[in-house]
Structure formats: structure tokens, C-alpha cells
Design an enzyme around this catalytic site. Sequence first.
Site, PDB file in Angstrom:
ATOM      1  N   TYR A  25     -10.096  -2.321   8.873  1.00 52.66           N
ATOM      2  CA  TYR A  25      -9.388  -3.578   8.565  1.00 52.66           C
ATOM      3  C   TYR A  25      -9.262  -3.707   7.057  1.00 52.66           C
ATOM      4  O   TYR A  25     -10.214  -3.445   6.309  1.00 52.66           O
ATOM      5  CB  TYR A  25     -10.156  -4.777   9.123  1.00 52.66           C
ATOM      6  CG  TYR A  25      -9.548  -6.113   8.731  1.00 52.66           C
ATOM      7  CD1 TYR A  25      -8.616  -6.735   9.547  1.00 52.66           C
ATOM      8  CD2 TYR A  25      -9.891  -6.735   7.532  1.00 52.66           C
ATOM      9  CE1 TYR A  25      -8.042  -7.949   9.183  1.00 52.66           C
ATOM     10  CE2 TYR A  25      -9.327  -7.946   7.158  1.00 52.66           C
ATOM     11  CZ  TYR A  25      -8.402  -8.545   7.985  1.00 52.66           C
ATOM     12  OH  TYR A  25      -7.831  -9.729   7.624  1.00 52.66           O
ATOM     13  N   GLU A  47      -2.039  -8.308   5.370  1.00 53.10           N
ATOM     14  CA  GLU A  47      -3.073  -7.798   6.279  1.00 53.10           C
ATOM     15  C   GLU A  47      -2.592  -6.520   6.938  1.00 53.10           C
ATOM     16  O   GLU A  47      -1.466  -6.463   7.442  1.00 53.10           O
ATOM     17  CB  GLU A  47      -3.388  -8.848   7.353  1.00 53.10           C
ATOM     18  CG  GLU A  47      -4.476  -8.414   8.334  1.00 53.10           C
ATOM     19  CD  GLU A  47      -4.742  -9.462   9.397  1.00 53.10           C
ATOM     20  OE1 GLU A  47      -5.735 -10.190   9.265  1.00 53.10           O
ATOM     21  OE2 GLU A  47      -3.936  -9.559  10.356  1.00 53.10           O
TER      22      GLU A  47
END
Length: 389
Positions: free
Chosen positions: A109, A197
Site C-alpha cells: 500500500y 493512493e
Amino acid sequence: MEIHEYQAKQLLGDFGVKVPPGGLAYSPEQAVYRASELGGGKWVVKAQVYSGGRGKAGGIKVCEDSHEIWDVSESLLGRRLVTAQTGSAGKPVYRLYVEPAYNILSEKYFSLVLDRSRECIVAVGAAEGGMDIEELAEHRPEAIVRTEVEPAVGMQMFQARRLAYQIGFKEQDAVQAANVFLRAYRAFRDLDATMLEINPLAVTVEGDVLALDAKMAFDDNALYRHSMISEFRDKSQEDPSEMEAADRGLSYVGLEGNIGCIVNGAGLAMATMDIIKHRGGEPANFMDIGGGASPSRVAKAFRLVLSDPKVEAILVNIFAGINRCDWVAEGVIEAVKRFKPEIPVVVRLSGTHMEEGLRMIRESGLDIASTDTLDGAVKAVVESISGRD
């Protein structure tokens, strides 16, 4: 302003971030054709909506032949996808993105967010990608790594490499990941983003580090510098009331209460909502009509607030400086005459031409309560709803 995944990937690709090839589809036929263009024997069909958590909600499907692609596309298109981030209403699916499926060794992530309190950009990473970062932060906060980036200097290679190693990239993969972080940072900075993101950032069997999913959001006040990003706006994904307000120069955010608020100034709007809560009421919206609101703008704000079926009373709270209370009073009177609301309307006016504005409302002959104190206005509007129950 948010954009779709495929648009975020296009922007990141322009900055050198490695993203999978893909094709946009608006029908099952197009989805099948996109897969044939990409080649291979396995594909991923993704619903394009402004929301995370699409996989858990059934919005991302792996398909192994054209029949599967057709069936999945037909089931997704036109559907309202409900995720943990959309609320019960969900978001409509009008377009799909088709990509080749990859053999994945690991998923990480990575994100960049603007931290206004620290006045810096924060790079966030985690060794476990492909899952909700909120869930990870709640149950295993120690698994999340944060690096502060000074905007005047920018992200440095040593920061990018350290973050890559901290979240589990090894050797050559860490070099690739660090380059992804640096290029993503440049995209974030140059495009005036407020959030970027990549989840998951994947390492494939072939040794590539790929951004398999991407989300970006941008500062609305900087969009005039980025016309291409402005054109990415998908109004079908936005709240109709908030979209209508933005198109008319109003700041509006819908809430869950029953007291409609029309206020000038964001700080005053927040204070108004606080006092409504303190008095036992529930605000139905945040509405800032701006510092120089004309009578026509006030009337537009009324129409927008009245379009919410939850609203049982309206509070107009104006502290006039640049603005003028008599202009606001004119707009309130015009709106009440035009829309004939069957709910209580309470107006608080203070500041420039306050006496004239209050006089105009009193002499209008309309059922409008008026006062020059905020607490008195809030008390009156909350009691007006209690009296109707």
C-alpha cells in the site's frame, strides 16, 4: 474533486509510473472487444465509481473467457454499487475498465496525503496492500509507516528507498518501488493533488512493480491551472445537490439532520451547526453562500435547501460585512414568495444594514421569524420543529 481509476492511471503513467494497459468499456460488447485487444487468457473487469472497497462489493471481477466478461459487464453496468464508502445509496456504474490479470507475488500500500495540521505532505506505506487501510489502521496501526515530506524540498531518494524497505520491498524491487514513489510525488505536486493512493502496488512474477489500482483527488481551487483534469469530472458520481451548488458558486455539503442552514462564511457555518447541535437540533447541511451574496444567490440557496426532503425548518444566519443585510432580506422574501415553503423559516441578520433588513422582513407580511442574535435564532428554529412533532 475526485477522478476515476483509469484517469488516475493515465496521469500517473504520464509521470513514468508503470501501470497496466487497459481499455474503457460502456457496454458488454465493448468490454469483450477491449479484452481481445489486450490479448492474454485472463482479465480483470472493474466498475468505475468514485469509491474504494469495490472488490468487496463485487465491483471487480476476474474473468477467463469472453462469456464471463460479457456476463460480468452486463451485471455491473447500470447497477448502483454499494461499498463501505458510498453509503446505502451507492454509486451508479456507467463505465468499466478492462485490464489483463497478473500473477502477483506481493501487494503493498502507498499513498500521499496533504496534512494541513503539519503543513506538509505525508507518504503512507504498508506491507499489506489490497485491503482497507482504515481497517488496518484500526486493528494494526503499527503496520502503517509514515514519512513526512517537506513541500519546499520535495521527496528525496533516501526517503523513498527507506520507505520501500520499511514496507517489505527487497533489493531490485525496492529500487523500482522508490522510483514509483518519487514519480507519484511529482504527479501529486505538479497536479495540485490533495490525495494520491496506489493500492495495491504489486510485484509481479515477471519482476515488475505495478500500480494495479489508483485514486486521486485534487484541490478544487487549483483546477483552473489543469483544464484536462477539470474535464475528467464525472457528474454522475457526485451528489446532485452538491454538484448544483458548486455550479452556482455555493459551498454545500449534505448532512443527515432536518434543519436547513443558509449562512455566509465557512467559519460562521461551522459555528451555526455547533450551536444547533448544542440546542438539541440536527443540521441538514453545510451551506456557505459567500461574502457578497446577491438576492438571486440567496434565492438559489433556498431552492437547493428545500430540495432536501429531510428539511423541516430553515435557518438563515447572516453576519454582514462586505455583504448587506437588506440584500439578504430581499433574497429571503423573494425565495419565500416564489417557493412558498410549508416549513418554518427563521432569519438572523447582523451587521451592515441590519435594521433595514429586519424591517423589510417584518413588513413583508410573510410568515418569517427574524432576530439579530444567533442563539435566539437557533432556539427559535429548534423549537419550531419540536412544536410540529
